[in-house]
Design a protein around this motif. Structure first.
Motif, PDB file in Angstrom:
ATOM      1  N   ASN A  60      -8.007 -32.287 108.036  1.00  0.00           N
ATOM      2  CA  ASN A  60      -9.317 -32.310 108.686  1.00  0.00           C
ATOM      3  C   ASN A  60     -10.432 -32.055 107.676  1.00  0.00           C
ATOM      4  O   ASN A  60     -11.481 -32.703 107.734  1.00  0.00           O
ATOM      5  N   ARG A  63     -10.760 -35.267 105.627  1.00  0.00           N
ATOM      6  CA  ARG A  63     -11.205 -36.423 106.411  1.00  0.00           C
ATOM      7  C   ARG A  63     -12.619 -36.263 106.978  1.00  0.00           C
ATOM      8  O   ARG A  63     -13.376 -37.222 107.042  1.00  0.00           O
ATOM      9  N   HIS A  64     -12.968 -35.043 107.379  1.00  0.00           N
ATOM     10  CA  HIS A  64     -14.213 -34.861 108.124  1.00  0.00           C
ATOM     11  C   HIS A  64     -15.240 -33.952 107.456  1.00  0.00           C
ATOM     12  O   HIS A  64     -16.376 -33.887 107.933  1.00  0.00           O
ATOM     13  N   ALA A  65     -14.866 -33.228 106.397  1.00  0.00           N
ATOM     14  CA  ALA A  65     -15.762 -32.179 105.901  1.00  0.00           C
ATOM     15  C   ALA A  65     -15.983 -32.204 104.391  1.00  0.00           C
ATOM     16  O   ALA A  65     -16.465 -31.231 103.829  1.00  0.00           O
ATOM     17  N   SER A  88     -18.642 -28.370 104.515  1.00  0.00           N
ATOM     18  CA  SER A  88     -19.451 -28.755 105.672  1.00  0.00           C
ATOM     19  C   SER A  88     -19.707 -27.553 106.584  1.00  0.00           C
ATOM     20  O   SER A  88     -18.770 -26.845 106.946  1.00  0.00           O
ATOM     21  N   PRO A  92     -15.283 -27.586 113.558  1.00  0.00           N
ATOM     22  CA  PRO A  92     -14.378 -28.601 114.101  1.00  0.00           C
ATOM     23  C   PRO A  92     -14.657 -28.792 115.597  1.00  0.00           C
ATOM     24  O   PRO A  92     -15.132 -27.880 116.269  1.00  0.00           O
ATOM     25  N   ARG A  95     -11.767 -34.296 119.750  1.00  0.00           N
ATOM     26  CA  ARG A  95     -12.079 -35.698 120.011  1.00  0.00           C
ATOM     27  C   ARG A  95     -11.073 -36.213 121.018  1.00  0.00           C
ATOM     28  O   ARG A  95      -9.995 -35.635 121.172  1.00  0.00           O
ATOM     29  N   GLU A 103      -6.552 -43.362 115.104  1.00  0.00           N
ATOM     30  CA  GLU A 103      -7.708 -42.520 114.819  1.00  0.00           C
ATOM     31  C   GLU A 103      -7.455 -41.028 114.977  1.00  0.00           C
ATOM     32  O   GLU A 103      -8.372 -40.238 114.827  1.00  0.00           O
TER      33      GLU A 103
END
Length: 136
Positions: A60, A63-65, A88, A92, A95, A103
């Motif tokens: 995570n 991928r996202h931060a 970031s 979290p 989703r 995804e």
């Protein structure tokens, strides 16, 4: 290949990598090394849960931060603690899971289900720490 942990001066039941793992596989390797040095060893189920949570948190972060900037593993008599720091400040969030398998969306709910506790706190560098405690 596992790097030597950056010493924190803490007990042998703590390891902190001040340069974050580059991949989830590297983070799992660090976690396996950490778990194998504990006495008494955690149960097999607890060890597998640590590896899963470490993998999900680092994935995570990557991928996202913007990447994982630190990984901290600690243990006490009752719990195994995992902390992943990333750059970031965004916490979290869940989703809608992608049932087609493209995804994701399953990791954060899984982490929260396995955890005894979860905390997301700001880090001094403007990012955040995602801290999870699991039963030992």
């Amino acid at each position: 290949m596992a790097r030597p942990p950056a010493s924190t001066g803490a007990s042998p039941d703590t390891v902190e990598l001040t340069t974050g793992p580059a991949t989830p596989a590297e983070a799992r390797d660090e976690a396996r090394t950490f778990l194998s040095a504990l006495a008494p060893l955690p149960s097999r189920e607890s060890a597998e849960n640590v590896l899963l949570v470490v993998s999900e948190l680092v994935t995570n972060a990557l991928r996202h931060a913007g990447g994982a900037t630190a990984l901290r593993l600690a243990a006490d008599r009752r719990s195994l603690h995992i902390s992943v720091r990333d750059p970031s400040p965004e916490p979290p969030h869940e989703r809608v899971p992608d049932l087609r398998g493209y995804e994701g969306g399953f990791g954060w709910p899984l982490v929260r289900k396995l955890a005894r506790s979860v905390a997301v706190t700001p880090s001094l560098d403007g990012g955040k720490n995602v801290c999870v405690a699991l039963p030992r």
